[in-house]
Design a protein around this motif. Structure first.
Motif, PDB file in Angstrom:
ATOM      1  N   LEU A   1       0.824  -1.201   0.000  1.00  0.00           N
ATOM      2  CA  LEU A   1       0.000   0.000   0.000  1.00  0.00           C
ATOM      3  C   LEU A   1       0.861   1.255   0.000  1.00  0.00           C
ATOM      4  O   LEU A   1       0.536   2.233  -0.682  1.00  0.00           O
ATOM      5  N   LYS A   2       1.954   1.235   0.751  1.00  0.00           N
ATOM      6  CA  LYS A   2       2.823   2.409   0.766  1.00  0.00           C
ATOM      7  C   LYS A   2       3.356   2.708  -0.631  1.00  0.00           C
ATOM      8  O   LYS A   2       3.358   3.870  -1.078  1.00  0.00           O
ATOM      9  N   ALA A   3       3.787   1.682  -1.347  1.00  0.00           N
ATOM     10  CA  ALA A   3       4.289   1.882  -2.706  1.00  0.00           C
ATOM     11  C   ALA A   3       3.183   2.403  -3.623  1.00  0.00           C
ATOM     12  O   ALA A   3       3.420   3.270  -4.472  1.00  0.00           O
ATOM     13  N   THR A   4       1.971   1.893  -3.450  1.00  0.00           N
ATOM     14  CA  THR A   4       0.847   2.352  -4.266  1.00  0.00           C
ATOM     15  C   THR A   4       0.543   3.820  -3.996  1.00  0.00           C
ATOM     16  O   THR A   4       0.311   4.603  -4.932  1.00  0.00           O
ATOM     17  N   LEU A   5       0.529   4.213  -2.735  1.00  0.00           N
ATOM     18  CA  LEU A   5       0.262   5.610  -2.389  1.00  0.00           C
ATOM     19  C   LEU A   5       1.345   6.527  -2.955  1.00  0.00           C
ATOM     20  O   LEU A   5       1.042   7.607  -3.485  1.00  0.00           O
ATOM     21  N   GLU A   6       2.574   6.108  -2.860  1.00  0.00           N
ATOM     22  CA  GLU A   6       3.663   6.934  -3.384  1.00  0.00           C
ATOM     23  C   GLU A   6       3.563   7.079  -4.895  1.00  0.00           C
ATOM     24  O   GLU A   6       3.971   8.110  -5.456  1.00  0.00           O
ATOM     25  N   GLN A   7       2.997   6.084  -5.561  1.00  0.00           N
ATOM     26  CA  GLN A   7       2.848   6.147  -7.011  1.00  0.00           C
ATOM     27  C   GLN A   7       1.675   7.029  -7.431  1.00  0.00           C
ATOM     28  O   GLN A   7       1.766   7.754  -8.427  1.00  0.00           O
ATOM     29  N   LEU A   8       0.573   6.989  -6.687  1.00  0.00           N
ATOM     30  CA  LEU A   8      -0.661   7.636  -7.117  1.00  0.00           C
ATOM     31  C   LEU A   8      -0.933   8.983  -6.458  1.00  0.00           C
ATOM     32  O   LEU A   8      -1.809   9.720  -6.915  1.00  0.00           O
ATOM     33  N   VAL A   9      -0.227   9.297  -5.381  1.00  0.00           N
ATOM     34  CA  VAL A   9      -0.534  10.502  -4.605  1.00  0.00           C
ATOM     35  C   VAL A   9       0.668  11.428  -4.578  1.00  0.00           C
ATOM     36  O   VAL A   9       1.795  11.007  -4.265  1.00  0.00           O
ATOM     37  N   ASP A  10       0.433  12.690  -4.887  1.00  0.00           N
ATOM     38  CA  ASP A  10       1.462  13.721  -4.777  1.00  0.00           C
ATOM     39  C   ASP A  10       1.343  14.340  -3.380  1.00  0.00           C
ATOM     40  O   ASP A  10       0.503  15.211  -3.141  1.00  0.00           O
TER      41      ASP A  10
END
Length: 390
Positions: free
Chosen positions: A153-162
């Motif tokens: 989830l952390k990797a996903t958030l870093e990819q999709l959220v500025d």
């Protein structure tokens, strides 16, 4: 994802005359695609929030909304929801309508199979089964306290959220969590601290499935343990301003009496996580009525009484700010059962998304939703399903 509105028939609106548009997102796991559908309809109607607050899956949706420019938000929400529901074993059901299970019994069996897959196989880009199992780790370490890992989830958030955009403060952003040590409810708010992926993850770390998230030496669990709805935070802890709030709930407090143990579990979850949204709204309406009445009374006092110590003490609690609270509450299908919050099939996700979109479209057809209240308490509430309109 299929287009939720191939024939859009409602008009894009000008911004309503409120100082703040707030979007409030409840927790509910896989049901959160409903919130994404609601946001798509709001964005198409030019109703972009000034403040987004969320808990659990609502915090993740809120981060994606606040952490992207308006024209990219829906696409990023789609990327997230398509990603975590990607499953080669089940994707063909969503892709070919003729292959979709028909009837409540077949659909219930499909949903239970999909939920079992998510239980043992996790959800891509979201969580994975802990290996080795928690009871094989020594007591006292974090790995011994949860069945799943959320590093994905952390990797996903870093990819999709500025997160730089969130911290720039163009949109107010708040997510709720619980301090494991003190049991206190905490909101991580971009007006008070720098927001990182860990703050969003903490809001959705529901035990014993997910591990607590460490932030500045403290550990946090899912805010839904204490309150699954951020309404109270926005109306009580924000600046006093005319507010149009869209309260998007994933659990309905109303339901039928259960007929067996499986339905008991389902109903128990609904009651526990609905957080009694309408009761909270009714309480706020009573408080707001007192604020307005106090403001009117203080204005009628002669000058010598206005200058009194008692009047000065009461003045901060008196104002005539207006609030319109629009409830959008997901009504689950009977076949979804008690696993509906962790059933991550693409087919069900698309159904949830469409339900949120169409509920919001139907609600926005009523012009009174966006009107400024003119009653004594200065509060309007609107609920399409509860009011029985349309």
């Amino acid at each position: 994802m299929q287009d939720t509105a191939p024939n859009r028939v409602y008009r894009t609106r000008t911004r309503p005359s409120f100082e703040c548009i707030a979007l409030l997102l409840q927790g509910g796991g896989a049901l959160g695609a409903y919130q994404a559908g609601v946001y798509e309809a709001l964005a198409e109607a030019n109703l972009h929030p000034d403040w987004v607050a969320g808990i659990s899956i609502g915090a993740i949706n809120a981060a994606i909304i606040a952490g992207n420019v308006p024209e990219q938000r829906v696409a990023k929400l789609r990327t997230f929801w398509q990603g975590i529901t990607s499953n080669p074993l089940f994707d063909w059901v969503a892709a070919v309508d003729q292959l979709a299970p028909k009837g409540d019994f077949a659909r219930s069996a499909f949903n239970q199979l999909s939920a079992a897959w998510a239980m043992f196989g996790g959800a891509p880009g979201f969580y994975s089964l802990r290996q080795p199992a928690p009871w094989l780790h020594p007591g006292g370490c974090l790995e011994a306290t949860s069945f799943y890992e959320t590093k994905l989830l952390k990797a996903t958030l870093e990819q999709l959220v500025d997160f730089e955009r969130i911290n720039a403060g163009e949109m107010r952003f708040s997510v709720g969590a619980v301090n494991v040590r003190t049991g206190n409810f905490v909101y991580f708010d971009n007006t008070k601290r720098e927001i990182l992926p860990e703050h969003v993850m903490a809001s959705g770390s529901l035990p014993p499935g997910f591990p607590a998230i460490e932030i500045e030496g403290e550990h946090y669990w899912d805010g839904g343990l204490l309150s699954n709805t951020p309404l109270q935070w926005v109306v009580e802890h924000g600046p006093r301003q005319d507010t149009l709030a869209f309260q998007v709930d994933l659990w309905s407090s109303r339901g039928e009496f259960p007929g067996d143990l499986a339905e008991v579990v389902t109903r128990q979850k609904e009651i526990q996580y609905s957080s009694r949204t309408r009761a909270n709204t009714d309480q706020f309406k009573r408080l707001q009525k007192l604020r307005c009445a106090l403001a009117a009374l203080l204005d009628k006092l002669p000058d010598e009484l206005k200058a009194s110590e008692e009047a000065r003490a009461l003045r901060p609690f008196a104002d005539r700010k207006l609030y319109s609270i629009v409830h959008l509450i997901y009504r689950s299908k009977h076949y979804e059962g008690n696993s509906k919050d962790y059933e991550f099939s693409r087919l069900t996700m698309e159904e949830h998304w469409r339900a949120g979109y169409h509920d919001a479209v139907r609600t926005l057809r009523h012009d009174e939703v966006l009107e400024r209240p003119d009653n004594l308490e200065g509060v309007y509430t609107f609920d399409l399903a509860y009011d029985g309109r349309e």
